[in-house]
Write an enzyme that holds these catalytic residues in place. Structure first.
Site, PDB file in Angstrom:
ATOM      1  CE  LYS A 168      -3.824  -2.394   2.379  1.00 52.94           C
ATOM      2  NZ  LYS A 168      -4.810  -2.299   3.509  1.00 52.94           N
ATOM      3  CE1 TYR A 198      -9.446  -3.255   0.512  1.00 48.06           C
ATOM      4  CE2 TYR A 198      -8.754  -1.222  -0.544  1.00 48.06           C
ATOM      5  CZ  TYR A 198      -8.474  -2.312   0.267  1.00 48.06           C
ATOM      6  OH  TYR A 198      -7.223  -2.456   0.826  1.00 48.06           O
ATOM      7  NE  ARG A 227      -6.254 -12.557   5.022  1.00 46.27           N
ATOM      8  CZ  ARG A 227      -7.079 -11.511   5.095  1.00 46.27           C
ATOM      9  NH1 ARG A 227      -6.974 -10.503   4.237  1.00 46.27           N
ATOM     10  NH2 ARG A 227      -8.003 -11.450   6.026  1.00 46.27           N
ATOM     11  NE  ARG A 233      -2.174  -5.869   7.263  1.00 45.79           N
ATOM     12  CZ  ARG A 233      -3.305  -6.441   6.863  1.00 45.79           C
ATOM     13  NH1 ARG A 233      -3.874  -7.401   7.608  1.00 45.79           N
ATOM     14  NH2 ARG A 233      -3.880  -6.069   5.742  1.00 45.79           N
ATOM     15  CG  ASN A 236      -3.591  -2.562   7.015  1.00 49.77           C
ATOM     16  OD1 ASN A 236      -3.447  -2.120   5.878  1.00 49.77           O
ATOM     17  ND2 ASN A 236      -4.669  -3.223   7.395  1.00 49.77           N
ATOM     18  CG  HIS A 268      -5.165  -6.481  -0.327  1.00 52.82           C
ATOM     19  ND1 HIS A 268      -6.383  -6.595   0.294  1.00 52.82           N
ATOM     20  CD2 HIS A 268      -5.195  -7.356  -1.376  1.00 52.82           C
ATOM     21  CE1 HIS A 268      -7.126  -7.476  -0.363  1.00 52.82           C
ATOM     22  NE2 HIS A 268      -6.426  -7.953  -1.379  1.00 52.82           N
ATOM     23  CD  GLU A 328      -8.603  -9.390  -3.682  1.00 56.70           C
ATOM     24  OE1 GLU A 328      -7.419  -9.710  -3.448  1.00 56.70           O
ATOM     25  OE2 GLU A 328      -9.459  -9.236  -2.787  1.00 56.70           O
TER      26      GLU A 328
HETATM   27  N1  UDP Z   1      -9.961  -0.783   7.137  1.00 59.09           N
HETATM   28  C1  UDP Z   1     -10.146   0.413   7.814  1.00 59.09           C
HETATM   29  N2  UDP Z   1     -10.989   0.434   8.897  1.00 59.09           N
HETATM   30  C2  UDP Z   1     -11.656  -0.674   9.333  1.00 59.09           C
HETATM   31  C3  UDP Z   1     -11.462  -1.883   8.631  1.00 59.09           C
HETATM   32  C4  UDP Z   1     -10.619  -1.909   7.550  1.00 59.09           C
HETATM   33  O1  UDP Z   1      -9.555   1.425   7.458  1.00 59.09           O
HETATM   34  O2  UDP Z   1     -12.395  -0.592  10.312  1.00 59.09           O
HETATM   35  C5  UDP Z   1      -9.066  -0.807   5.970  1.00 59.09           C
HETATM   36  C6  UDP Z   1      -7.714  -1.481   6.272  1.00 59.09           C
HETATM   37  O3  UDP Z   1      -6.700  -0.784   5.535  1.00 59.09           O
HETATM   38  C7  UDP Z   1      -7.937  -2.885   5.753  1.00 59.09           C
HETATM   39  C8  UDP Z   1      -8.848  -2.647   4.556  1.00 59.09           C
HETATM   40  O4  UDP Z   1      -9.685  -1.554   4.927  1.00 59.09           O
HETATM   41  O5  UDP Z   1      -6.720  -3.527   5.416  1.00 59.09           O
HETATM   42  C9  UDP Z   1      -9.707  -3.841   4.177  1.00 59.09           C
HETATM   43  O6  UDP Z   1     -10.375  -4.331   5.321  1.00 59.09           O
HETATM   44  P1  UDP Z   1     -10.454  -5.887   5.639  1.00 59.09           P
HETATM   45  O7  UDP Z   1     -11.402  -6.058   6.768  1.00 59.09           O
HETATM   46  O8  UDP Z   1     -10.732  -6.621   4.379  1.00 59.09           O
HETATM   47  O9  UDP Z   1      -8.995  -6.208   6.194  1.00 59.09           O
HETATM   48  P2  UDP Z   1      -7.763  -7.038   5.585  1.00 59.09           P
HETATM   49  O10 UDP Z   1      -8.344  -8.155   4.744  1.00 59.09           O
HETATM   50  O11 UDP Z   1      -6.948  -6.054   4.778  1.00 59.09           O
HETATM   51  O12 UDP Z   1      -6.993  -7.527   6.774  1.00 59.09           O
HETATM   52 MG    MG Z   2      -9.798  -8.086   3.267  1.00 55.59          MG
END
Ligand code: UDP
Ligand code: MG
Length: 138
Positions: free
Chosen positions: A9, A49, A85, A102, A116, A119, A130
């Site tokens: 990111k 997203y 992940r 992270r 964070n 992705h 994706e």
């Molecule tokens: N995110 C955020 N606030 C939240 C949840 C998610 O800003 O409350 C952002 C964060 O950068 C995250 C992305 O949106 O990585 C996608 O969210 P997801 O729940 O899919 O998390 P990930 O799969 O990236 O761990």
């Molecule tokens: Mg996600």
């Protein structure tokens, strides 16, 4: 062979952590099969997203992801979706386990959106969707 879509990111690029994250991916043994630096447009981010389009953090996350260049990658390896992940750690960097990308390299900066660094696709089905968004010719 399984594949996953990874994004380094804009905060990862800005903070000079591209090499460190790629080092961890390669040290783990996954193969980088596509890599591209670019500035993501709203259409790409909206598609990427889509599952979060109705969430309160959606606009913030799109602004964050548009705040500078990012690096898109496709990784390959057995169980790479789950494995990346695991390398990335929990979404919230404050509680992400030490040893993860992270957990070691990201923190809360007081921004409304969670910055964070990375992705990673959350399932093989998400990965296929994706990869088609970021690397349509792949
Ligand atoms: N995110 C955020 N606030 C939240 C949840 C998610 O800003 O409350 C952002 C964060 O950068 C995250 C992305 O949106 O990585 C996608 O969210 P997801 O729940 O899919 O998390 P990930 O799969 O990236 O761990
Ligand atoms: Mg996600």
């Amino acid at each position: 062979m399984e594949r996953t879509l990874v994004l380094l990111k804009p905060d990862a690029v800005r903070r000079g952590l591209v090499g460190e994250v790629l080092r961890r991916v390669e040290a783990k043994g996954y193969r980088i099969v596509a890599l591209s630096m670019r500035e993501a447009d709203a259409e790409t981010l909206g598609a990427h997203y889509a599952e979060h389009a109705e969430k309160p953090f959606f606009a913030g996350v799109v602004a964050y992801m548009s705040s500078g260049p990012l690096v898109a990658l496709v990784l390959e390896g057995q169980r790479v979706v789950e494995g990346f992940r695991s390398l990335a750690g929990a979404t919230d960097p404050t509680v992400a386990a030490p040893g993860t990308i992270r957990g070691d390299l990201a923190r809360d900066w007081g921004t409304p959106e969670i910055q964070n660094l990375v992705h990673g696709s959350d399932s093989p089905e998400s990965a296929a969707r994706e990869i088609a968004i970021w690397f349509p010719s792949f």
